[in-house]
Design a protein around this motif. Structure first.
Motif, PDB file in Angstrom:
ATOM      1  N   TYR A   1       0.824  -1.203   0.000  1.00  0.00           N
ATOM      2  CA  TYR A   1       0.000   0.000   0.000  1.00  0.00           C
ATOM      3  C   TYR A   1       0.858   1.253   0.000  1.00  0.00           C
ATOM      4  O   TYR A   1       1.843   1.348   0.743  1.00  0.00           O
ATOM      5  N   ALA A   2       0.463   2.194  -0.816  1.00  0.00           N
ATOM      6  CA  ALA A   2       0.946   3.548  -0.644  1.00  0.00           C
ATOM      7  C   ALA A   2       0.134   4.178   0.495  1.00  0.00           C
ATOM      8  O   ALA A   2      -1.037   3.859   0.682  1.00  0.00           O
ATOM      9  N   ILE A   3       0.767   5.053   1.251  1.00  0.00           N
ATOM     10  CA  ILE A   3       0.079   5.751   2.336  1.00  0.00           C
ATOM     11  C   ILE A   3       0.054   7.233   2.012  1.00  0.00           C
ATOM     12  O   ILE A   3       1.092   7.842   1.710  1.00  0.00           O
ATOM     13  N   VAL A   4      -1.128   7.788   2.071  1.00  0.00           N
ATOM     14  CA  VAL A   4      -1.344   9.189   1.732  1.00  0.00           C
ATOM     15  C   VAL A   4      -1.810   9.940   2.976  1.00  0.00           C
ATOM     16  O   VAL A   4      -2.642   9.446   3.731  1.00  0.00           O
ATOM     17  N   TRP A   5      -1.270  11.112   3.179  1.00  0.00           N
ATOM     18  CA  TRP A   5      -1.794  12.032   4.193  1.00  0.00           C
ATOM     19  C   TRP A   5      -2.650  13.074   3.482  1.00  0.00           C
ATOM     20  O   TRP A   5      -2.187  13.710   2.539  1.00  0.00           O
TER      21      TRP A   5
ATOM     22  N   SER B   1       0.791  14.630   1.378  1.00  0.00           N
ATOM     23  CA  SER B   1       2.007  13.892   1.060  1.00  0.00           C
ATOM     24  C   SER B   1       1.661  12.432   0.818  1.00  0.00           C
ATOM     25  O   SER B   1       0.570  11.968   1.159  1.00  0.00           O
ATOM     26  N   CYS B   2       2.605  11.719   0.225  1.00  0.00           N
ATOM     27  CA  CYS B   2       2.396  10.307  -0.053  1.00  0.00           C
ATOM     28  C   CYS B   2       3.736   9.589  -0.082  1.00  0.00           C
ATOM     29  O   CYS B   2       4.752  10.170  -0.521  1.00  0.00           O
ATOM     30  N   ILE B   3       3.735   8.354   0.384  1.00  0.00           N
ATOM     31  CA  ILE B   3       4.902   7.487   0.250  1.00  0.00           C
ATOM     32  C   ILE B   3       4.438   6.214  -0.439  1.00  0.00           C
ATOM     33  O   ILE B   3       3.391   5.649  -0.093  1.00  0.00           O
ATOM     34  N   ASN B   4       5.212   5.774  -1.421  1.00  0.00           N
ATOM     35  CA  ASN B   4       4.756   4.624  -2.203  1.00  0.00           C
ATOM     36  C   ASN B   4       4.950   3.303  -1.456  1.00  0.00           C
ATOM     37  O   ASN B   4       5.545   3.262  -0.372  1.00  0.00           O
ATOM     38  N   SER B   5       4.468   2.227  -2.030  1.00  0.00           N
ATOM     39  CA  SER B   5       4.489   0.930  -1.343  1.00  0.00           C
ATOM     40  C   SER B   5       5.905   0.378  -1.200  1.00  0.00           C
ATOM     41  O   SER B   5       6.145  -0.470  -0.342  1.00  0.00           O
ATOM     42  N   SER B   6       6.817   0.849  -2.024  1.00  0.00           N
ATOM     43  CA  SER B   6       8.207   0.416  -1.894  1.00  0.00           C
ATOM     44  C   SER B   6       8.971   1.251  -0.883  1.00  0.00           C
ATOM     45  O   SER B   6      10.077   0.888  -0.484  1.00  0.00           O
ATOM     46  N   GLY B   7       8.402   2.378  -0.525  1.00  0.00           N
ATOM     47  CA  GLY B   7       9.053   3.256   0.439  1.00  0.00           C
ATOM     48  C   GLY B   7      10.186   4.071  -0.140  1.00  0.00           C
ATOM     49  O   GLY B   7      10.924   4.731   0.602  1.00  0.00           O
ATOM     50  N   ASP B   8      10.334   4.048  -1.463  1.00  0.00           N
ATOM     51  CA  ASP B   8      11.483   4.726  -2.068  1.00  0.00           C
ATOM     52  C   ASP B   8      11.097   5.965  -2.866  1.00  0.00           C
ATOM     53  O   ASP B   8      11.948   6.547  -3.557  1.00  0.00           O
ATOM     54  N   ASP B   9       9.830   6.365  -2.762  1.00  0.00           N
ATOM     55  CA  ASP B   9       9.392   7.564  -3.482  1.00  0.00           C
ATOM     56  C   ASP B   9       8.360   8.287  -2.642  1.00  0.00           C
ATOM     57  O   ASP B   9       7.457   7.670  -2.066  1.00  0.00           O
ATOM     58  N   THR B  10       8.517   9.595  -2.556  1.00  0.00           N
ATOM     59  CA  THR B  10       7.583  10.422  -1.794  1.00  0.00           C
ATOM     60  C   THR B  10       7.157  11.621  -2.634  1.00  0.00           C
ATOM     61  O   THR B  10       7.902  12.077  -3.513  1.00  0.00           O
ATOM     62  N   ASP B  11       5.969  12.120  -2.358  1.00  0.00           N
ATOM     63  CA  ASP B  11       5.445  13.305  -3.038  1.00  0.00           C
ATOM     64  C   ASP B  11       4.852  14.248  -2.000  1.00  0.00           C
ATOM     65  O   ASP B  11       4.304  13.785  -0.993  1.00  0.00           O
ATOM     66  N   TYR B  12       4.930  15.548  -2.287  1.00  0.00           N
ATOM     67  CA  TYR B  12       4.399  16.562  -1.372  1.00  0.00           C
ATOM     68  C   TYR B  12       3.676  17.634  -2.180  1.00  0.00           C
ATOM     69  O   TYR B  12       4.072  17.965  -3.298  1.00  0.00           O
ATOM     70  N   ARG B  13       2.636  18.206  -1.548  1.00  0.00           N
ATOM     71  CA  ARG B  13       2.054  19.374  -2.184  1.00  0.00           C
ATOM     72  C   ARG B  13       3.022  20.533  -2.014  1.00  0.00           C
ATOM     73  O   ARG B  13       3.815  20.569  -1.064  1.00  0.00           O
ATOM     74  N   ASP B  14       2.933  21.486  -2.932  1.00  0.00           N
ATOM     75  CA  ASP B  14       3.911  22.563  -2.971  1.00  0.00           C
ATOM     76  C   ASP B  14       3.996  23.330  -1.661  1.00  0.00           C
ATOM     77  O   ASP B  14       5.091  23.719  -1.216  1.00  0.00           O
ATOM     78  N   SER B  15       2.865  23.544  -1.014  1.00  0.00           N
ATOM     79  CA  SER B  15       2.842  24.404   0.165  1.00  0.00           C
ATOM     80  C   SER B  15       3.538  23.790   1.381  1.00  0.00           C
ATOM     81  O   SER B  15       3.828  24.505   2.341  1.00  0.00           O
ATOM     82  N   VAL B  16       3.803  22.488   1.361  1.00  0.00           N
ATOM     83  CA  VAL B  16       4.474  21.852   2.504  1.00  0.00           C
ATOM     84  C   VAL B  16       5.855  21.328   2.131  1.00  0.00           C
ATOM     85  O   VAL B  16       6.598  20.861   3.007  1.00  0.00           O
ATOM     86  N   GLU B  17       6.200  21.413   0.850  1.00  0.00           N
ATOM     87  CA  GLU B  17       7.510  20.929   0.406  1.00  0.00           C
ATOM     88  C   GLU B  17       8.620  21.621   1.199  1.00  0.00           C
ATOM     89  O   GLU B  17       8.621  22.851   1.357  1.00  0.00           O
ATOM     90  N   GLY B  18       9.545  20.827   1.725  1.00  0.00           N
ATOM     91  CA  GLY B  18      10.647  21.368   2.512  1.00  0.00           C
ATOM     92  C   GLY B  18      10.335  21.537   3.986  1.00  0.00           C
ATOM     93  O   GLY B  18      11.239  21.750   4.795  1.00  0.00           O
ATOM     94  N   ARG B  19       9.058  21.462   4.356  1.00  0.00           N
ATOM     95  CA  ARG B  19       8.669  21.591   5.772  1.00  0.00           C
ATOM     96  C   ARG B  19       8.172  20.266   6.337  1.00  0.00           C
ATOM     97  O   ARG B  19       8.376  19.984   7.514  1.00  0.00           O
ATOM     98  N   PHE B  20       7.506  19.485   5.508  1.00  0.00           N
ATOM     99  CA  PHE B  20       6.963  18.200   5.945  1.00  0.00           C
ATOM    100  C   PHE B  20       7.798  17.067   5.362  1.00  0.00           C
ATOM    101  O   PHE B  20       8.285  17.156   4.230  1.00  0.00           O
ATOM    102  N   THR B  21       7.905  15.987   6.136  1.00  0.00           N
ATOM    103  CA  THR B  21       8.613  14.794   5.674  1.00  0.00           C
ATOM    104  C   THR B  21       7.792  13.564   6.009  1.00  0.00           C
ATOM    105  O   THR B  21       7.430  13.365   7.177  1.00  0.00           O
ATOM    106  N   ILE B  22       7.519  12.761   5.002  1.00  0.00           N
ATOM    107  CA  ILE B  22       6.812  11.497   5.218  1.00  0.00           C
ATOM    108  C   ILE B  22       7.835  10.375   5.206  1.00  0.00           C
ATOM    109  O   ILE B  22       8.768  10.367   4.381  1.00  0.00           O
ATOM    110  N   SER B  23       7.667   9.425   6.122  1.00  0.00           N
ATOM    111  CA  SER B  23       8.597   8.301   6.208  1.00  0.00           C
ATOM    112  C   SER B  23       7.841   7.102   6.757  1.00  0.00           C
ATOM    113  O   SER B  23       6.684   7.215   7.169  1.00  0.00           O
ATOM    114  N   ARG B  24       8.499   5.965   6.766  1.00  0.00           N
ATOM    115  CA  ARG B  24       7.831   4.786   7.298  1.00  0.00           C
ATOM    116  C   ARG B  24       8.810   3.861   7.989  1.00  0.00           C
ATOM    117  O   ARG B  24      10.016   3.883   7.713  1.00  0.00           O
ATOM    118  N   ASP B  25       8.272   3.067   8.903  1.00  0.00           N
ATOM    119  CA  ASP B  25       9.016   2.031   9.612  1.00  0.00           C
ATOM    120  C   ASP B  25       8.278   0.722   9.338  1.00  0.00           C
ATOM    121  O   ASP B  25       7.216   0.474   9.919  1.00  0.00           O
TER     122      ASP B  25
END
Length: 122
Positions: free
Chosen positions: A32-36, A49-73
């Motif tokens: 699963y990809a996880i989306v906020w 933001s979103c992190i893909n199912s492989s955990g190796d790609d993330t996307d952010y909306r422009d207004s939070v880019e550089g301020r928010f970080t999505i990650s997974r354990d």
């Protein structure tokens, strides 16, 4: 059955930080990809933001880019969103959601967390 449980909302001053968690049970994050998402009063829900199912790609909306970080354990089957330098415009109810597919398919999700309030105010 897939379940998502969120934690980490609250009240923070402008410029402050919060870390939110989305704990997933019933399936592995590897599928699963996880989306906020967030929704502010009077506004439409938007993808943050979103992190893909492989955990190796993330996307952010422009207004939070550089301020928010999505990650997974993957050991904890949990996804995090670190939110720094918060602004009053970030005030919203935040939701995590699981997408069986790529981040681009976020509109198809049927698996949602309960949503938690984040308020940025002095």
């Amino acid at each position: 059955q897939l379940q998502l449980v969120e934690s980490g909302g609250g009240l923070v001053q402008p410029g402050g930080s919060l870390r939110r968690s989305c704990s997933v049970s019933g399936a592995s994050l590897d599928y699963y990809a996880i989306v906020w998402f967030r929704q502010a009063p009077g506004r439409e829900r938007e993808v943050v933001s979103c992190i893909n199912s492989s955990g190796d790609d993330t996307d952010y909306r422009d207004s939070v880019e550089g301020r928010f970080t999505i990650s997974r354990d993957t050991a904890k089957n949990t996804v995090y969103q670190q939110m720094n330098d918060l602004e009053t415009e970030d005030t919203a109810v935040y939701y995590c959601a699981a997408v069986f597919g790529p981040c681009a398919d976020y509109h198809t999700t049927e698996n949602w967390g309960q949503g938690t309030q984040v308020t940025v105010s002095s």
